[in-house]
Design a protein around this motif. Structure first.
Motif, PDB file in Angstrom:
ATOM      1  N   TRP A 143       0.856  -1.188   0.000  1.00 29.70           N
ATOM      2  CA  TRP A 143       0.000   0.000   0.000  1.00 29.70           C
ATOM      3  C   TRP A 143       0.897   1.245   0.000  1.00 29.70           C
ATOM      4  N   HIS A 144       0.495   2.273  -0.719  1.00 24.80           N
ATOM      5  CA  HIS A 144       1.300   3.495  -0.767  1.00 24.80           C
ATOM      6  C   HIS A 144       0.478   4.665  -1.299  1.00 24.80           C
ATOM      7  N   THR A 145       1.048   5.852  -1.159  1.00 22.30           N
ATOM      8  CA  THR A 145       0.434   7.068  -1.714  1.00 22.30           C
ATOM      9  C   THR A 145       1.485   7.833  -2.522  1.00 22.30           C
ATOM     10  N   HIS A 146       0.987   8.641  -3.447  1.00 23.50           N
ATOM     11  CA  HIS A 146       1.846   9.567  -4.189  1.00 23.50           C
ATOM     12  C   HIS A 146       1.323  10.973  -3.917  1.00 23.50           C
ATOM     13  N   ALA A 147       2.150  11.800  -3.295  1.00 22.14           N
ATOM     14  CA  ALA A 147       1.701  13.137  -2.882  1.00 22.14           C
ATOM     15  C   ALA A 147       1.193  13.957  -4.065  1.00 22.14           C
ATOM     16  N   GLY A 159       0.231  12.396  -7.103  1.00 22.45           N
ATOM     17  CA  GLY A 159      -0.470  11.515  -8.033  1.00 22.45           C
ATOM     18  C   GLY A 159       0.475  10.703  -8.902  1.00 22.45           C
ATOM     19  N   GLN A 160      -0.106   9.732  -9.616  1.00 21.01           N
ATOM     20  CA  GLN A 160       0.678   8.834 -10.469  1.00 21.01           C
ATOM     21  C   GLN A 160      -0.211   8.338 -11.605  1.00 21.01           C
ATOM     22  N   ILE A 161       0.366   8.226 -12.778  1.00 22.06           N
ATOM     23  CA  ILE A 161      -0.333   7.656 -13.935  1.00 22.06           C
ATOM     24  C   ILE A 161       0.329   6.325 -14.274  1.00 22.06           C
TER      25      ILE A 161
HETATM   26 MN    MN Z   1       1.282   3.797  -7.134  1.00 25.95          MN
END
Ligand code: MN
Length: 160
Positions: A79-83, A85-87
């Motif tokens: 599980w993770h987040t991208h501050a 966003g990510q495409i």
């Molecule tokens: Mn990701």
């Protein structure tokens, strides 16, 4: 007619020659989809066997980092987040993408995923088929990734 064709062929030939002289040399090693397979990803952030090849190194001009990521069957990110966003652009195989509190979404070649800034998620292969995607981390001056815990076998098996 023949002269025009010859001129065109010459122009094209010269064009290709100058391209070949200026284009970066393709890296050696196996491909995964159109791009290099790369090296084993850090085991600290993934379950199973995952390969990552850097395609675009982050810098102050583009503020973008891009990788070719290959998940072998059953493998997935934590599980993770991208501050910022990510495409994800899926180039090969079958896999999964899940946001916290949402059902698992199945991914296939040609799918595009937009992980919104700060939304907790994971991505990976399906149990029987691997997945290859290109990741684009944009606006990297705001951050790239914050890692959380592993996806449990129960969570992974919840696809319906
Ligand atoms: Mn990701």
């Amino acid at each position: 007619m023949k002269r025009i064709a010859l001129t065109t062929a010459l122009a094209l030939g010269i064009g290709l020659t100058s391209y070949a002289q200026t284009a970066p040399k393709a890296p050696a090693g196996p491909l995964s989809g159109p791009f290099p397979k790369g090296e084993r990803a850090p085991v600290a952030n993934f379950t199973g066997v995952v390969y990552v090849a850097t395609l675009v190194k982050n810098d102050d001009t583009f503020n973008c980092a891009s990788s070719n990521v290959t998940f072998t069957p059953g493998a997935r990110s934590h599980w993770h987040t991208h501050a910022a966003g990510q495409i994800l652009l899926v180039t090969e195989g079958v896999g999964y993408y899940q946001e916290k509190g949402q059902p698992i979404r199945r991914l296939r070649k040609g799918d595009v995923v937009q992980a919104q800034p700060g939304v907790e998620h994971w991505h990976g292969a399906s149990p029987r088929q691997g997945l290859t995607h290109i990741s684009l981390n944009v606006n990297t001056e705001k951050g790239i990734v914050d890692w959380g815990r592993a996806v449990t076998d129960q969570e992974y098996a919840s696809f319906r």
